[in-house]
Design a protein around this motif. Structure first.
Motif, PDB file in Angstrom:
ATOM      1  N   LEU A  17       1.753   6.987  -6.655  1.00  0.00           N
ATOM      2  CA  LEU A  17       0.659   7.876  -7.063  1.00  0.00           C
ATOM      3  C   LEU A  17       0.844   9.301  -6.537  1.00  0.00           C
ATOM      4  O   LEU A  17      -0.059  10.137  -6.694  1.00  0.00           O
ATOM      5  N   LEU A  61       0.892   4.230  -2.824  1.00  0.00           N
ATOM      6  CA  LEU A  61       0.632   5.622  -2.461  1.00  0.00           C
ATOM      7  C   LEU A  61       1.791   6.529  -2.856  1.00  0.00           C
ATOM      8  O   LEU A  61       1.586   7.674  -3.276  1.00  0.00           O
ATOM      9  N   CYS A 114       0.829  -1.208   0.000  1.00  0.00           N
ATOM     10  CA  CYS A 114       0.000   0.000   0.000  1.00  0.00           C
ATOM     11  C   CYS A 114       0.864   1.259   0.000  1.00  0.00           C
ATOM     12  O   CYS A 114       0.568   2.235  -0.706  1.00  0.00           O
ATOM     13  N   VAL A 115       1.944   1.248   0.774  1.00  0.00           N
ATOM     14  CA  VAL A 115       2.849   2.399   0.790  1.00  0.00           C
ATOM     15  C   VAL A 115       3.484   2.591  -0.582  1.00  0.00           C
ATOM     16  O   VAL A 115       3.628   3.726  -1.074  1.00  0.00           O
ATOM     17  N   VAL A 173       0.707  10.375  -3.609  1.00  0.00           N
ATOM     18  CA  VAL A 173      -0.111  10.702  -2.437  1.00  0.00           C
ATOM     19  C   VAL A 173       0.794  10.966  -1.234  1.00  0.00           C
ATOM     20  O   VAL A 173       0.541  11.880  -0.434  1.00  0.00           O
ATOM     21  N   LEU A 174       1.850  10.189  -1.103  1.00  0.00           N
ATOM     22  CA  LEU A 174       2.843  10.398  -0.058  1.00  0.00           C
ATOM     23  C   LEU A 174       4.101  10.980  -0.690  1.00  0.00           C
ATOM     24  O   LEU A 174       4.542  10.510  -1.740  1.00  0.00           O
TER      25      LEU A 174
END
Length: 296
Positions: free
Chosen positions: A62, A59, A55-56, A64-65
């Motif tokens: 993308l 993210l 998941c990291v 996001v992080l």
């Protein structure tokens, strides 16, 4: 005529042997190992960290992080790969040696003093106030004192790790001996056991579960104190990698060292947990009863 008799005898032997073969099948089935009722949950527990890392990764890819604050797990793996097996092995080996040495010394001293304090209320009243005061001192507060007394070699690092492992083990040993059921002690006195036999045959086995809990806690604190020891005056080790990554602005190196610490801590705790399960296999606890009922 003789052939007919032989055929009848062979058929009779086969008919007698068939029930025996069939009767052994339930016995063999009964001797089979029971299925673990938590098997699927254990598999999910192993897969959960990998799912989190996936998941990291998504993210970060993308955006996001922010990657400069939370690097992708693939970037962390590439950083560790670029360090090389030999260099990374030296850092991991140095940290493992320090933890095992410091934990061994601290736990051994804690077992001896904890047993003495658990058996002697006078000694416990004499040493417990000082131990409780020393236990409240943070790990970093010990660093300047140890550097002043022992220099910057391996001695202060191992001593700091031993201090971190000592107090939880000592506390668990004292509490384990003090919490032994009084009826068990009276039973030993009825059988006229001397102090040595009473300790070996009753007090020690009854307090082992709590002692192992203290050992596992002390081992985890040994890894924490190892990082504090290697952050100062160290040229190799996982704590040194953390400090190097912080000073050079490389979060991938910092997170890589953290993941290695988590992995090594988990592996060492699993080994100690396996030793605990083997040593305490004689126990008949409520957890064992619930697991056996669920298997049925």
């Amino acid at each position: 005529m003789s052939r007919t008799v032989r055929q009848i005898g062979i058929a009779a032997d086969d008919s007698l042997a068939l029930p025996n073969r069939g009767s052994t099948e339930p016995i063999r089935r009964g001797l089979a190992r029971p299925r673990d009722p938590l098997r699927h949950w254990r598999i999910a527990g192993v897969a959960l960290p990998f799912a989190f890392l996936a998941c990291v990764e998504v993210l970060v890819r993308l955006s996001v992080l922010p990657e400069h604050l939370v690097p992708a797990p693939s970037t962390i793996a590439q950083t560790l790969w670029e360090l090389g097996g030999a260099r990374l092995g030296r850092h991991v080996g140095a940290s493992c040696v320090r933890v095992l040495t410091g934990f061994g010394l601290g736990a051994m001293l804690a077992l001896l003093l904890g047993a003495a304090m658990g058996l002697s209320r006078r000694l416990d009243a004499l040493l417990d106030p000082a131990f409780q005061a020393l236990r409240a001192i943070p790990s970093l507060a010990w660093v300047p004192i140890l550097l002043l007394w022992m220099g910057i070699d391996e001695a202060p690092k191992i001593t700091l790790i031993a201090i971190g492992a000592f107090f939880p083990v000592q506390l668990s040993v004292v509490a384990g001996i003090r919490d032994v059921d009084r009826k068990l002690i009276e039973l030993g006195e009825v059988h006229r056991l001397d102090q040595r036999a009473l300790f070996i045959r009753i007090l020690l086995p009854a307090s082992l579960p709590q002692i192992f809990t203290g050992l596992r806690t002390g081992l985890s604190l040994a890894w924490m104190f190892m990082v504090a020891a290697e952050l100062i005056a160290a040229t190799r080790g996982l704590g040194y990698l953390l400090s190097d990554g912080r000073e050079t602005g490389r979060p991938d190196l910092v997170f890589g060292a953290i993941l290695l610490l988590a992995l090594l801590g988990k592996l060492s705790d699993s080994v100690l947990k396996a030793i605990e399960a083997h040593t305490l296999s004689w126990r008949d606890t409520a957890t064992d009863q619930r697991s056996s009922r669920s298997v049925r």
